[in-house]
Design a protein around this motif. Structure first.
Motif, short mmCIF file in Angstrom:
data_model
loop_
_atom_site.label_atom_id
_atom_site.label_comp_id
_atom_site.label_asym_id
_atom_site.label_seq_id
_atom_site.Cartn_x
_atom_site.Cartn_y
_atom_site.Cartn_z
N GLN A 23 0.82 -1.21 0.00
CA GLN A 23 0.00 0.00 0.00
C GLN A 23 0.86 1.27 0.00
O GLN A 23 0.58 2.21 -0.72
N PHE A 24 1.88 1.31 0.89
CA PHE A 24 2.78 2.45 0.95
C PHE A 24 4.17 1.96 1.33
O PHE A 24 4.28 1.18 2.25
N PRO A 25 5.20 2.43 0.64
CA PRO A 25 5.10 3.32 -0.51
C PRO A 25 4.40 2.61 -1.67
O PRO A 25 4.40 1.38 -1.72
N PRO A 26 3.79 3.40 -2.56
CA PRO A 26 3.03 2.76 -3.65
C PRO A 26 3.93 1.90 -4.53
O PRO A 26 5.07 2.27 -4.80
N PRO A 27 3.42 0.74 -4.93
CA PRO A 27 4.21 -0.15 -5.79
C PRO A 27 4.36 0.42 -7.21
O PRO A 27 3.70 1.38 -7.57
N SER A 48 8.03 6.02 -13.56
CA SER A 48 8.45 7.36 -13.98
C SER A 48 8.23 8.39 -12.87
O SER A 48 8.87 9.44 -12.86
N ASN A 49 7.36 8.10 -11.94
CA ASN A 49 7.05 9.02 -10.84
C ASN A 49 7.44 8.36 -9.52
O ASN A 49 6.65 7.66 -8.91
N ARG A 50 8.67 8.62 -9.06
CA ARG A 50 9.14 8.04 -7.80
C ARG A 50 8.47 8.72 -6.63
O ARG A 50 8.11 9.88 -6.69
N THR A 51 8.31 7.99 -5.53
CA THR A 51 7.72 8.50 -4.30
C THR A 51 8.81 9.10 -3.42
O THR A 51 9.84 8.47 -3.20
N SER A 52 8.57 10.32 -2.89
CA SER A 52 9.50 10.90 -1.92
C SER A 52 9.36 10.11 -0.63
O SER A 52 8.25 9.89 -0.13
N PHE A 53 10.50 9.67 -0.10
CA PHE A 53 10.48 8.81 1.08
C PHE A 53 11.56 9.27 2.04
O PHE A 53 12.69 9.54 1.64
N PRO A 54 11.25 9.36 3.35
CA PRO A 54 12.22 9.87 4.32
C PRO A 54 13.32 8.85 4.65
O PRO A 54 13.10 7.65 4.59
N LEU A 55 14.49 9.38 5.00
CA LEU A 55 15.56 8.53 5.50
C LEU A 55 15.27 8.08 6.93
O LEU A 55 15.74 7.04 7.37
N ASN A 56 14.49 8.89 7.66
CA ASN A 56 14.11 8.58 9.04
C ASN A 56 12.58 8.59 9.15
O ASN A 56 11.93 9.36 8.46
N PHE A 136 6.62 -10.88 -4.65
CA PHE A 136 7.45 -9.69 -4.66
C PHE A 136 6.69 -8.47 -5.17
O PHE A 136 5.92 -8.58 -6.12
N GLN A 137 6.96 -7.32 -4.56
CA GLN A 137 6.49 -6.05 -5.09
C GLN A 137 7.58 -5.02 -4.83
O GLN A 137 8.28 -5.07 -3.81
N CYS A 138 7.74 -4.09 -5.77
CA CYS A 138 8.77 -3.06 -5.68
C CYS A 138 8.15 -1.68 -5.59
O CYS A 138 7.06 -1.44 -6.11
#
Length: 191
Positions: A23-27, A48-56, A136-138
């Protein structure tokens, strides 16, 4: 006796055909049941549209159609990963007893991933095994120290082991496969 055997087989096949949905981050793409055993659920190209994801203070949430399952998370910074060999495992295998919504804390700075930097493009691959094989999901991400995932819902269905963080570590994926195969063998023997 035949009704019981038929009922047992139906129940076992229902378990064998169960799946999970990240569900999150979106596959990378829409869930495709028949592609789950394949690399990145059959999506071989980076979104083509990557999700912004925090390091923490990140999270991973999914929907499980299994009451008990084992999982692990892998990561790569290869710009267009094309095989499992491009990924490095960053969480130990863990086991959960939860069907339905599952959410866990996923703090990349607390994993064994090294050298991750703000603005870097990475892909995570979630390996899930509910006893019927590895699925698997990426998700394709851009790491962003200012990203905030607090707007994402992080709830868990009723569970005996889930605490909102990575669950009970287990030595390896696939331990449930033998149990499922054994139950199917017993059911066929009853026929």
């Amino acid at each position: 006796m035949r009704f019981f055997t038929a009922f047992t087989l139906t129940a076992l096949f229902a378990v064998v055909s169960a799946h999970f949905q990240l569900q999150f981050p979106p596959p990378r793409g829409a869930f495709v049941e028949d592609q789950e055993p394949n690399f990145c659920d059959g999506y071989d190209s980076v979104a083509s549209n990557r999700t912004s994801f925090p390091l923490n203070n990140g999270i991973i949430s999914l929907n499980s159609e299994h009451p008990q399952w084992t999982a692990a998370v892998f990561i790569t910074n290869v710009s267009n990963p094309t095989s499992f060999d491009n990924f490095t495992q960053i969480t130990p295998f863990f086991q959960e007893n939860i069907e339905g919504s599952f959410c866990m804390a996923f703090d990349l700075s607390q994993t064994n991933a090294t050298g991750l930097t703000n603005g870097e493009n990475v892909t995570i691959q979630f390996l899930f095994d509910g006893g019927d094989g590895q699925l698997f999901q990426c998700a394709d991400l851009t790491l962003d120290t200012s990203a905030n995932v607090s707007s994402q819902s992080c709830t868990n269905a009723t569970s005996s082991s889930s605490s909102g963080a990575i669950g009970t570590p287990v030595p390896a994926v696939g331990s449930l496969l033998g149990l499922t195969a054994g139950l199917v063998g017993v059911a066929f023997a009853l026929l």
